[in-house]
Design an enzyme around this catalytic site. Structure first.
Site, PDB file in Angstrom:
ATOM      1  N   SER A 209       3.811   4.096 -40.384  1.00 51.05           N
ATOM      2  CA  SER A 209       3.594   5.056 -39.312  1.00 51.05           C
ATOM      3  C   SER A 209       2.402   5.958 -39.657  1.00 51.05           C
ATOM      4  O   SER A 209       1.303   5.467 -39.876  1.00 51.05           O
ATOM      5  CB  SER A 209       4.884   5.851 -39.070  1.00 51.05           C
ATOM      6  OG  SER A 209       4.822   6.597 -37.881  1.00 51.05           O
ATOM      7  N   ASP A 355       7.718  -1.703 -30.165  1.00 46.64           N
ATOM      8  CA  ASP A 355       7.519  -0.338 -30.654  1.00 46.64           C
ATOM      9  C   ASP A 355       7.093   0.554 -29.488  1.00 46.64           C
ATOM     10  O   ASP A 355       6.086   0.288 -28.831  1.00 46.64           O
ATOM     11  CB  ASP A 355       6.431  -0.355 -31.738  1.00 46.64           C
ATOM     12  CG  ASP A 355       6.317   0.950 -32.500  1.00 46.64           C
ATOM     13  OD1 ASP A 355       6.500   2.017 -31.882  1.00 46.64           O
ATOM     14  OD2 ASP A 355       6.021   0.901 -33.707  1.00 46.64           O
ATOM     15  N   HIS A 389      10.208   1.122 -33.570  1.00 47.31           N
ATOM     16  CA  HIS A 389       9.396   1.783 -34.593  1.00 47.31           C
ATOM     17  C   HIS A 389      10.236   2.152 -35.820  1.00 47.31           C
ATOM     18  O   HIS A 389       9.863   1.843 -36.953  1.00 47.31           O
ATOM     19  CB  HIS A 389       8.748   3.041 -34.000  1.00 47.31           C
ATOM     20  CG  HIS A 389       7.689   3.637 -34.874  1.00 47.31           C
ATOM     21  ND1 HIS A 389       6.443   3.067 -35.032  1.00 47.31           N
ATOM     22  CD2 HIS A 389       7.687   4.757 -35.656  1.00 47.31           C
ATOM     23  CE1 HIS A 389       5.711   3.808 -35.859  1.00 47.31           C
ATOM     24  NE2 HIS A 389       6.449   4.835 -36.252  1.00 47.31           N
TER      25      HIS A 389
END
Length: 468
Positions: A209, A355, A389
């Protein structure tokens, strides 16, 4: 629910339960305890003349205790290094701190840099502050649960260095600055005599991330900025690679707090975007000031579904994405477009197709662009409908570990560009069995067990006259 998922949530549940039980000590409330640990720490202030130091030069050091989930101290040696690094552009001197985790019986020819995601605009959320014993999990849950994976890496016998890659101005999203900080953290770790790493030690890196965004810049800048480092592989997932596209996508959604933190972080160091802070409305000033004192989850909760990039929060906000100056500034943070900034070591990228925090297409486009420019890329798509995610960040950890092991062991890479598609890494039985043992191991680590390569492994290698 699969056994490994149960273990993950059991581990996290244990952390939260223990912390929840410790939030009152002798009648002192948690916020009062937190306030006591928020004092100014002189360690972060460099000595006079520091600007003339070389990038990666250690300016100060100290031995620390670390407790990754804010519960018990880890059974390792740990040090914090204040080092000189570079800001957005070459020649722009700044500093940062890295926390170096040294397991027992460690390999002196391997160092792994872990770019934990802070995704915040607050100095209190830096890994060096959150890993150091005495801080509470409620301040930055993101760093706390990511650090559980660090014990798995330490059991490999690798020295792990964890930089404050956002730097002293908490410049979340300022890619080149973060990349410099990561590379110089590795330099500082290798330069630190007390650990005794070899100058040609193999280096790997991992980030997910916001940490992947920073690591992607480190990979891109390695060849031009720190070519002497013997980097053998980078692993990154859920990667933001186009800042303007991501801000446009995430603003006004449940992840709007990311837009606040990123625009605040970038505009604090980039003169081309300073006008954003100069033109804040009264409400915008309140929101940005709150962001300066909020770690990721608190920021997300408070700013969810607000449209920060609008005239409500700063003058010119509603036409921000039509402003050529703003787009020029943000396009400096795109990965994969500059042919002089291409990773020279193998890269394992992974992304969930579904995601909804970081769009899959932008990461895939960067992977293909890097491949076309000669990079060695494996871009793995997690295609299962249940993979998002957060789940991809957890489920990918065994794949990351295998990649890092292979790179340290010199395993042949194979085809230059690889694009495997898997439904769900949860179904990989090889990963499942290994992860079961690893998460049990992590629970024991949190209870204070000594961490490092097991002594019987060390003795067996010595008996065979192998290098430990």
């Amino acid at each position: 629910m699969f056994p490994r998922q149960i273990l993950v949530f059991a581990a996290l549940g244990l952390c939260f339960a223990l912390v929840a039980g410790a939030t009152q000590v002798s009648g002192v409330r948690r916020w009062e305890l937190r306030r006591r640990f928020s004092f100014e720490d002189s360690f972060y202030h460099p000595p006079s003349g520091w600007e003339s130091a070389s990038p990666g030069e250690v300016l100060a050091s100290r031995k620390v205790d670390v407790s990754p989930a804010s519960i018990f101290n880890l059974g390792i040696n740990a040090y914090q290094l204040l080092y000189r690094t570079t800001g957005l552009t070459d020649g722009e001197a700044t500093t940062s701190v890295t926390t170096v985790l040294v397991p027992y019986n460690y390999d002196k020819d391997k160092v792994m840099v872990s770019a934990l995601y802070e995704d915040s605009f607050s100095s209190e959320c830096a890994p060096s502050k959150q890993l150091k014993s005495g801080h509470f999990i409620s301040q930055n849950v993101a760093v706390a649960y990511q650090s559980l994976f660090l014990t798995t890496l330490l059991h490999e016998g690798w020295v792990v260095t964890v930089p404050d890659h956002e730097g002293p101005q908490n410049a979340f999203g300022a890619g080149p600055l973060e990349g410099h900080a990561i590379l110089d953290a590795v330099r500082a770790t290798i330069n630190y005599d007390r650990i005794g790493l070899g100058s040609n030690a193999k280096v790997t890196g991992y980030g997910y991330s916001g940490g992947a965004m920073a690591l992607g810049w480190a990979a891109s800048l390695h060849k031009s900025y720190a070519s002497e480092l013997n980097v053998v592989g980078w692993a990154m997932g859920g990667t933001v690679t186009r800042m303007a596209d991501w801000l446009r996508y995430i603003d006004g959604t449940g992840g709007a707090g990311f837009a606040v933190a990123a625009l605040g972080g970038i505009s604090s160091v980039d003169n081309d975007l300073q006008w954003v802070q100069d033109n804040l409305t009264p409400l915008g000033k309140i929101v940005l000031e709150k962001s300066k004192h909020s770690c990721m989850y608190k920021n997300l909760l408070e700013e969810a579904y607000k449209r920060f990039i609008s005239d409500t929060y700063f003058q010119g906000g509603s036409t921000f994405f039509e402003n050529s100056g703003a787009m020029y500034a943000l396009n400096k943070y795109n990965l994969g477009e500059d042919g002089s900034k291409v990773p020279s070591a193998p890269v394992f990228m992974f992304h969930a197709r579904n995601d909804i925090v970081v769009p899959y297409a932008m990461a895939q486009a960067t992977a293909r662009s890097w491949c076309q420019q000669g990079a060695q890329i494996r871009f793995t798509t997690y295609a299962g409908v249940e993979m998002g995610h957060t789940s991809a960040g957890i489920a990918s950890l065994p794949d990351v570990l295998h990649f890092l092991r292979d790179r340290f062991n010199g395993k042949q890479w194979g085809e230059t560009c690889q694009y495997p598609v898997v439904l769900d890494p949860w179904f990989n039985l090889f990963n499942l069995g290994e992860s079961y043992a690893e998460f049990v191991q992590q629970l024991l680590d949190l209870l204070g067990r000594r961490i490092g390569k097991d002594d019987h492994i060390l003795m067996a290698k010595l008996k065979k006259q192998e290098v430990p």
